[in-house]
Design a protein around this motif. Structure first.
Motif, PDB file in Angstrom:
ATOM      1  N   PRO A  89       0.826  -1.216   0.000  1.00  7.58           N
ATOM      2  CA  PRO A  89       0.000   0.000   0.000  1.00  7.58           C
ATOM      3  C   PRO A  89       0.860   1.265   0.000  1.00  7.58           C
ATOM      4  O   PRO A  89       1.980   1.275   0.513  1.00  7.58           O
ATOM      5  CB  PRO A  89      -0.796  -0.120   1.309  1.00  7.58           C
ATOM      6  N   ASP A  90       0.320   2.329  -0.581  1.00  9.71           N
ATOM      7  CA  ASP A  90       1.022   3.608  -0.580  1.00  9.71           C
ATOM      8  C   ASP A  90       1.211   4.097   0.855  1.00  9.71           C
ATOM      9  O   ASP A  90       0.396   3.810   1.742  1.00  9.71           O
ATOM     10  CB  ASP A  90       0.227   4.654  -1.362  1.00  9.71           C
ATOM     11  N   GLY A  91       2.271   4.849   1.076  1.00  6.69           N
ATOM     12  CA  GLY A  91       2.512   5.397   2.405  1.00  6.69           C
ATOM     13  C   GLY A  91       3.990   5.605   2.667  1.00  6.69           C
ATOM     14  O   GLY A  91       4.833   5.434   1.783  1.00  6.69           O
ATOM     15  N   VAL A  92       4.286   5.984   3.902  1.00  7.84           N
ATOM     16  CA  VAL A  92       5.667   6.184   4.343  1.00  7.84           C
ATOM     17  C   VAL A  92       6.023   5.065   5.310  1.00  7.84           C
ATOM     18  O   VAL A  92       5.294   4.816   6.280  1.00  7.84           O
ATOM     19  CB  VAL A  92       5.835   7.556   5.031  1.00  7.84           C
ATOM     20  N   TYR A  93       7.134   4.413   5.051  1.00 12.98           N
ATOM     21  CA  TYR A  93       7.561   3.272   5.860  1.00 12.98           C
ATOM     22  C   TYR A  93       9.014   3.467   6.290  1.00 12.98           C
ATOM     23  O   TYR A  93       9.840   3.949   5.516  1.00 12.98           O
ATOM     24  CB  TYR A  93       7.430   1.974   5.063  1.00 12.98           C
ATOM     25  N   VAL A  94       9.293   3.061   7.519  1.00 15.99           N
ATOM     26  CA  VAL A  94      10.638   3.254   8.066  1.00 15.99           C
ATOM     27  C   VAL A  94      11.263   1.912   8.406  1.00 15.99           C
ATOM     28  O   VAL A  94      10.659   1.085   9.095  1.00 15.99           O
ATOM     29  CB  VAL A  94      10.604   4.140   9.332  1.00 15.99           C
ATOM     30  N   PHE A 135      11.140   5.008   3.385  1.00 17.77           N
ATOM     31  CA  PHE A 135      10.629   4.714   2.046  1.00 17.77           C
ATOM     32  C   PHE A 135       9.307   5.442   1.817  1.00 17.77           C
ATOM     33  O   PHE A 135       8.392   5.350   2.640  1.00 17.77           O
ATOM     34  CB  PHE A 135      10.404   3.212   1.875  1.00 17.77           C
ATOM     35  N   GLU A 136       9.225   6.149   0.712  1.00 18.01           N
ATOM     36  CA  GLU A 136       7.986   6.808   0.308  1.00 18.01           C
ATOM     37  C   GLU A 136       7.437   6.063  -0.901  1.00 18.01           C
ATOM     38  O   GLU A 136       8.058   6.042  -1.968  1.00 18.01           O
ATOM     39  CB  GLU A 136       8.251   8.275  -0.028  1.00 18.01           C
ATOM     40  N   VAL A 137       6.277   5.440  -0.704  1.00 18.71           N
ATOM     41  CA  VAL A 137       5.659   4.628  -1.753  1.00 18.71           C
ATOM     42  C   VAL A 137       4.402   5.331  -2.249  1.00 18.71           C
ATOM     43  O   VAL A 137       3.468   5.572  -1.478  1.00 18.71           O
ATOM     44  CB  VAL A 137       5.291   3.226  -1.215  1.00 18.71           C
ATOM     45  N   SER A 138       4.388   5.686  -3.521  1.00 17.07           N
ATOM     46  CA  SER A 138       3.219   6.339  -4.112  1.00 17.07           C
ATOM     47  C   SER A 138       3.256   6.149  -5.623  1.00 17.07           C
ATOM     48  O   SER A 138       4.302   5.804  -6.182  1.00 17.07           O
ATOM     49  CB  SER A 138       3.209   7.835  -3.769  1.00 17.07           C
ATOM     50  N   PRO A 139       2.120   6.376  -6.296  1.00 20.45           N
ATOM     51  CA  PRO A 139       2.112   6.248  -7.760  1.00 20.45           C
ATOM     52  C   PRO A 139       3.057   7.239  -8.435  1.00 20.45           C
ATOM     53  O   PRO A 139       3.573   6.979  -9.526  1.00 20.45           O
ATOM     54  CB  PRO A 139       0.652   6.545  -8.127  1.00 20.45           C
ATOM     55  N   LYS A 140       3.300   8.382  -7.773  1.00 19.13           N
ATOM     56  CA  LYS A 140       4.141   9.420  -8.367  1.00 19.13           C
ATOM     57  C   LYS A 140       5.626   9.109  -8.253  1.00 19.13           C
ATOM     58  O   LYS A 140       6.409   9.427  -9.144  1.00 19.13           O
ATOM     59  CB  LYS A 140       3.845  10.770  -7.708  1.00 19.13           C
ATOM     60  N   GLN A 141       6.027   8.520  -7.109  1.00 19.00           N
ATOM     61  CA  GLN A 141       7.449   8.258  -6.927  1.00 19.00           C
ATOM     62  C   GLN A 141       7.694   7.147  -5.921  1.00 19.00           C
ATOM     63  O   GLN A 141       6.888   6.905  -5.028  1.00 19.00           O
ATOM     64  CB  GLN A 141       8.179   9.521  -6.468  1.00 19.00           C
ATOM     65  N   MET A 142       8.818   6.486  -6.100  1.00 22.73           N
ATOM     66  CA  MET A 142       9.297   5.486  -5.148  1.00 22.73           C
ATOM     67  C   MET A 142      10.633   6.023  -4.650  1.00 22.73           C
ATOM     68  O   MET A 142      11.633   6.033  -5.380  1.00 22.73           O
ATOM     69  CB  MET A 142       9.467   4.138  -5.835  1.00 22.73           C
ATOM     70  N   PHE A 170      14.080   2.063  -6.135  1.00 24.07           N
ATOM     71  CA  PHE A 170      13.711   3.350  -5.552  1.00 24.07           C
ATOM     72  C   PHE A 170      14.783   4.378  -5.903  1.00 24.07           C
ATOM     73  O   PHE A 170      15.972   4.046  -5.966  1.00 24.07           O
ATOM     74  CB  PHE A 170      13.642   3.265  -4.019  1.00 24.07           C
ATOM     75  N   LYS A 171      14.366   5.613  -6.106  1.00 30.38           N
ATOM     76  CA  LYS A 171      15.335   6.697  -6.171  1.00 30.38           C
ATOM     77  C   LYS A 171      15.884   6.883  -4.765  1.00 30.38           C
ATOM     78  O   LYS A 171      15.120   6.977  -3.801  1.00 30.38           O
ATOM     79  CB  LYS A 171      14.670   7.989  -6.648  1.00 30.38           C
ATOM     80  N   THR A 172      17.192   6.926  -4.628  1.00 35.43           N
ATOM     81  CA  THR A 172      17.810   6.968  -3.300  1.00 35.43           C
ATOM     82  C   THR A 172      18.576   8.269  -3.089  1.00 35.43           C
ATOM     83  O   THR A 172      19.321   8.715  -3.959  1.00 35.43           O
ATOM     84  CB  THR A 172      18.769   5.773  -3.122  1.00 35.43           C
ATOM     85  N   GLN A 173      18.365   8.870  -1.915  1.00 35.46           N
ATOM     86  CA  GLN A 173      19.090  10.084  -1.547  1.00 35.46           C
ATOM     87  C   GLN A 173      19.395  10.022  -0.055  1.00 35.46           C
ATOM     88  O   GLN A 173      18.743   9.293   0.694  1.00 35.46           O
ATOM     89  CB  GLN A 173      18.270  11.331  -1.873  1.00 35.46           C
TER      90      GLN A 173
END
Length: 235
Positions: free
Chosen positions: A70-75, A105-112, A150-153
């Motif tokens: 599911p979309d959301g923020v996970y640590v 981790f930010e999971v969404s349709p717009k960005q990973m 995922f794009k990582t920064q």
């Protein structure tokens, strides 16, 4: 974190005891130091308690790959990161791989997006240590990022410093401003309440002041010195 909950050094060889020539006072200062050190660990626990944490990173990444997460923020806390097969494989190739404090981790349709974060309770550091920490963040982000979709920064967070310019000074200019996070920015990234955490920690501060003064007054040598100086001020 409360001073009253810390043990500090209980022997008679504390360096603090030698500084003041009083073992009871040395033991109290040792407990203060233990509280300062423990504050960083407590801060991380407070943050994680308010987040969606990842227990199994490999499973989480697999769900992200097949679109069932599911979309959301996970640590992902460090203890879960250490168990990941990705980390174990990276360490097999390079034993110097050092895990960061948090992976967000930010999971969404717009960005990973995967944010690699080193969390600090303070804001002033030794130059050599800062340079080493940045190198670890850079290498980890590159190596780990190459293994995930995922794009990582990466970021260095000084939780108690609201001014990035000041934080940058404390970090000896080793980081770019865009690589720094304030505590409020970190909490915004995590979708949790920054003010709640700050207020809870302030409550401990009030208790620490009361307990510290009470303990000081309970040490005969210190109490006598305080009374002596107060009397001199009132003359």
């Amino acid at each position: 974190m409360k001073i009253r909950d810390q043990k500090g050094r209980t022997d008679q060889k504390s360096g603090y005891g030698r500084v003041f020539n009083d073992n009871k006072l040395g033991a109290l200062i040792s407990r203060v130091q233990a509280t300062v050190i423990s504050n960083g660990t407590e801060l991380e626990r407070m943050l994680l308690a308010r987040c969606n944490t990842i227990a199994d990173l490999d499973q989480f990444l697999q769900k992200c790959e097949n679109g069932t997460q599911p979309d959301g923020v996970y640590v992902c806390p460090k203890k879960s990161l250490k168990k990941s097969t990705i980390i174990q494989n990276l360490k097999a190739d390079n034993e110097k791989v050092i895990e960061p404090d948090l992976l967000i981790f930010e999971v969404s349709p717009k960005q990973m997006l995967c944010n690699v974060v080193e969390l600090k309770d303070g804001d002033t550091f030794d130059t050599k240590k800062v340079i080493g920490e940045k190198e670890h963040l850079e290498h980890f982000s590159k190596d780990f990022g190459s293994q995930i979709s995922f794009k990582t920064q990466y970021f260095m967070c000084g939780f108690n410093q609201d001014d990035k310019e000041e934080l940058n000074i404390g970090l000896k200019g080793a980081f770019k401003l865009k690589e720094l996070l304030t505590g409020r920015e970190l909490c915004s990234m995590l979708k949790i309440n920054y003010d709640e955490i700050v207020n809870l920690r302030k409550a401990d501060g009030e208790d620490n002041l009361y307990h510290f003064v009470s303990e000081l007054l309970d040490i005969p040598k210190v109490r006598a010195e305080i009374e002596k100086q107060l009397k001199a001020l009132n003359q």
